[in-house]
Motif scaffolding. Sequence first.
Motif, short mmCIF file in Angstrom:
data_model
loop_
_atom_site.label_atom_id
_atom_site.label_comp_id
_atom_site.label_asym_id
_atom_site.label_seq_id
_atom_site.Cartn_x
_atom_site.Cartn_y
_atom_site.Cartn_z
N THR A 49 1.09 69.09 72.68
CA THR A 49 1.80 70.00 73.58
C THR A 49 1.01 71.28 73.78
O THR A 49 0.82 71.75 74.90
CB THR A 49 3.20 70.33 73.02
OG1 THR A 49 3.97 69.12 72.91
CG2 THR A 49 3.94 71.30 73.94
N LEU A 50 0.51 71.85 72.68
CA LEU A 50 -0.30 73.07 72.76
C LEU A 50 -1.56 72.85 73.58
O LEU A 50 -1.94 73.69 74.40
CB LEU A 50 -0.66 73.55 71.35
CG LEU A 50 0.48 74.12 70.51
CD1 LEU A 50 0.05 74.27 69.05
CD2 LEU A 50 0.95 75.45 71.05
N ILE A 108 12.05 73.70 86.19
CA ILE A 108 12.23 73.02 84.91
C ILE A 108 11.98 71.52 85.04
O ILE A 108 11.46 70.87 84.12
CB ILE A 108 13.64 73.29 84.34
CG1 ILE A 108 13.83 74.79 84.09
CG2 ILE A 108 13.87 72.53 83.04
CD1 ILE A 108 15.22 75.19 83.65
N SER A 109 12.31 70.95 86.20
CA SER A 109 12.09 69.51 86.43
C SER A 109 10.62 69.15 86.32
O SER A 109 10.25 68.12 85.75
CB SER A 109 12.63 69.11 87.81
OG SER A 109 14.02 69.27 87.86
N SER A 110 9.76 70.03 86.86
CA SER A 110 8.32 69.76 86.80
C SER A 110 7.81 69.89 85.37
O SER A 110 6.87 69.20 84.96
CB SER A 110 7.54 70.72 87.72
OG SER A 110 7.57 72.03 87.20
N GLU A 116 6.62 64.10 80.29
CA GLU A 116 6.71 62.65 80.46
C GLU A 116 5.35 62.04 80.80
O GLU A 116 4.95 61.02 80.23
CB GLU A 116 7.72 62.34 81.57
CG GLU A 116 8.04 60.87 81.73
CD GLU A 116 9.05 60.61 82.84
OE1 GLU A 116 8.98 59.54 83.44
OE2 GLU A 116 9.89 61.51 83.11
N GLU A 117 4.64 62.68 81.72
CA GLU A 117 3.33 62.17 82.16
C GLU A 117 2.30 62.17 81.03
O GLU A 117 1.38 61.35 81.03
CB GLU A 117 2.81 63.01 83.33
CG GLU A 117 3.56 62.78 84.62
CD GLU A 117 3.16 63.76 85.71
OE1 GLU A 117 3.54 63.52 86.88
OE2 GLU A 117 2.47 64.76 85.42
N ASN A 118 2.44 63.10 80.09
CA ASN A 118 1.49 63.20 78.97
C ASN A 118 2.02 62.56 77.68
O ASN A 118 1.45 62.78 76.61
CB ASN A 118 1.15 64.67 78.72
CG ASN A 118 0.30 65.26 79.84
OD1 ASN A 118 -0.89 65.01 79.95
ND2 ASN A 118 0.94 66.07 80.68
N TYR A 122 9.75 65.95 75.01
CA TYR A 122 10.35 67.17 75.56
C TYR A 122 11.49 67.69 74.69
O TYR A 122 11.67 68.89 74.54
CB TYR A 122 10.85 66.91 76.98
CG TYR A 122 11.52 68.11 77.62
CD1 TYR A 122 10.78 69.18 78.10
CD2 TYR A 122 12.92 68.18 77.72
CE1 TYR A 122 11.38 70.29 78.67
CE2 TYR A 122 13.54 69.28 78.30
CZ TYR A 122 12.77 70.33 78.77
OH TYR A 122 13.37 71.43 79.33
N GLN A 123 12.24 66.76 74.08
CA GLN A 123 13.39 67.16 73.28
C GLN A 123 12.97 67.98 72.06
O GLN A 123 13.63 68.95 71.71
CB GLN A 123 14.19 65.93 72.83
CG GLN A 123 15.52 66.25 72.17
CD GLN A 123 16.43 67.10 73.06
OE1 GLN A 123 16.65 66.76 74.23
NE2 GLN A 123 16.97 68.18 72.51
#
Length: 309
Positions: A49-50, A108-110, A116-118, A122-123
């Motif tokens: 994520t980072l 926020i959707s993007s 999701e794409e990576n 997200y949770q």
Amino acid sequence: MKKSLIYILFVLFFLATSKYVYAKINNKIVIKVENEIITSYEIKNKILTLLNFSGTEVNQTSINLLKKQAVESLIQYKLKKIELKKYNIKKNNSQINAYLKSISANNISSLKKKFEENNLDYQLFLDEVEVQTMWQQLVFKLYYKKFNIDENIIEQELKNYKKTKKNLREFRISEIEIMIENNQNDNQKIQNIISEIKKENFESVALKYSISSSSSNKGDLGWISERSLSDQIYNIIKNLKIGQVSEPIKKQSTALFLKVNNIRNSEITDLNLEDLKQKLINQKKNELVDLYSLSHLSKVRNTSLIEYK
């Protein structure tokens, strides 16, 4: 034919269960913080994520550089989560959404789609955001009596400033704040940050290593009036040119790096003096929140059992 069908079903079942077992093996407990655990899956998700947010190439070198930072961040998250259970602090959804909008250009959707794409969780990210916003509420609840700012002093400062100056300088500043231990390891830690800034860029390093809440916005603090800065910070900032980074500013348990992104002059009017007053009050309060947040987290850590498996 029947035997073949049974064989195929057996193979499919074996592959499915093998994958499940493999996932369980790879998602092992790495650290235990009191009754909370940190798994290898969480560490991996945090690192990736980072890296994705900072736009850094995902390779073994970049992953290795972030391991320690990711682990420390997760330990702090678990400690905050444990401490919050002792108090009646509720989730503030509007504050959470405001933060998510601020880091996603109001989309926020993007942001969710990027996760999701990576193949990122997200949770897990959202859980950390929720805990951080609740932690800020807790710090304010515990220490709000110490947050009193004498507005009369600020009013007098502003009046004196208006008499002596016609224009006000404002700085667009970014920051990187790291933990230090006040021992021989600090110099090496600081040199590593300086090296990373030279090798990459200030914003990427802020996103990866800074412990400040501004890290999610790549360290950007926005436009800050010269009167909103402490004397110590102003005396450093005023000598920097656009694009320059300050020497590390050592505090009690942290070291701070500041970068001047831009400078502008604005004419002083009664209107912007009122705006400046509020910014000055907010700045002082934010400094106190950060101070007591670090102090309280340090107390929690000193009384908590952290086990590395």
